[in-house]
Write a protein that holds these residues in place. Sequence first.
Motif, PDB file in Angstrom:
ATOM      1  N   ASN A 189     -23.982  45.598 -62.181  1.00 10.65           N
ATOM      2  CA  ASN A 189     -24.032  44.286 -61.369  1.00 10.65           C
ATOM      3  C   ASN A 189     -24.125  44.638 -60.087  1.00 10.65           C
ATOM      4  O   ASN A 189     -23.168  44.872 -59.444  1.00 10.65           O
ATOM      5  N   ASP A 199     -20.442  34.144 -55.634  1.00 11.75           N
ATOM      6  CA  ASP A 199     -21.221  35.278 -55.491  1.00 11.75           C
ATOM      7  C   ASP A 199     -22.386  35.321 -56.356  1.00 11.75           C
ATOM      8  O   ASP A 199     -22.383  34.798 -57.539  1.00 11.75           O
ATOM      9  N   GLY A 243     -24.433  43.282 -56.166  1.00  5.53           N
ATOM     10  CA  GLY A 243     -24.237  42.014 -55.466  1.00  5.53           C
ATOM     11  C   GLY A 243     -25.308  41.873 -54.382  1.00  5.53           C
ATOM     12  O   GLY A 243     -25.643  42.806 -53.759  1.00  5.53           O
ATOM     13  N   SER A 250     -25.318  37.936 -58.031  1.00  8.94           N
ATOM     14  CA  SER A 250     -25.470  39.471 -58.243  1.00  8.94           C
ATOM     15  C   SER A 250     -26.855  39.365 -59.205  1.00  8.94           C
ATOM     16  O   SER A 250     -27.202  38.611 -59.882  1.00  8.94           O
ATOM     17  N   GLN A 295     -20.035  45.550 -56.440  1.00  7.20           N
ATOM     18  CA  GLN A 295     -20.735  46.467 -57.284  1.00  7.20           C
ATOM     19  C   GLN A 295     -20.034  46.811 -58.315  1.00  7.20           C
ATOM     20  O   GLN A 295     -18.670  47.123 -58.244  1.00  7.20           O
ATOM     21  N   LYS A 325     -20.205  43.442 -50.327  1.00  3.18           N
ATOM     22  CA  LYS A 325     -21.017  42.978 -51.532  1.00  3.18           C
ATOM     23  C   LYS A 325     -20.241  43.731 -52.728  1.00  3.18           C
ATOM     24  O   LYS A 325     -19.607  44.900 -52.846  1.00  3.18           O
TER      25      LYS A 325
END
Length: 192
Positions: free
Chosen positions: A158, A136, A160, A138, A177, A175
Motif C-alpha cells: 500500500n 489517507d 501512500g 493509498s 507505506q 506518507k
Amino acid sequence: MKKIIITSFFLLATMYTFAQAQLAIGIKAGPNFAKLDGTSPQGTFENRTGYHFGAFGLIKLTKIGIQPEILFSQQGSKIKTNTGDFDANFSYINIPVIVKLYTIAGINLQAGPQFGFLSRAEIEDQDVKDAVKSSDVSLALGAGWDLPFGLTLDARYNLGLSKIDDDDPNLSKIKNQVWQVSVGYKLIKLGK
C-alpha cells in the motif's frame, strides 16, 4: 416487438453473465510491515510490525474480480533519534477496492485505491491525533491466490498517495507505506 426482443437479449446476456459469476463474503487477517516515508529533523523512520484484520466481498466475473474490503490496520513507524527510539502507533480503518485479474489456477494480480480513516495516533502513549490528518489515500498493488476450498492468500503493498502530517513545518510530506500479507477464508460462496 423490437423493444421486447432487445430487452430479452439484454436479460439473457445478464443471466448468462451472472451464471458465470461468483459472489463471496469472507474474513482475512495477517501481519503489516509499516514505515512512514518522509523526513523529520527529530530522527529517521524505521519499520514497524503490526497487524490487520477484517472482511471482504468478492464479485468475480470469469477473469476479473472486484473485491471491496473493510480492514482494521496497525501502521506507523519506529522513530530513531539521538536520545532514543520511539514508536509511532497509528491505527486506521481502511477500505480498499481491489480489482483482481485472474491468470491460472486462482492466481491473481491486484490493484486499486484504498481509503483510510484514522482511529488512533500515538507516539510513546501520547495522543498526537491532532497532528495527523484524519484520512489517507493509498494505492494498493499486489498478488494473490484463491484456492478452490475457500482459502485466500494475498501479498500487497500500500503506497501512500496523500500526506498524513497536518502541515507541520518540521515534517516533510510524510506518507504511509505498508506491506501486508493476508490469509483469508470465504465464509459464503455462491457461483463458480
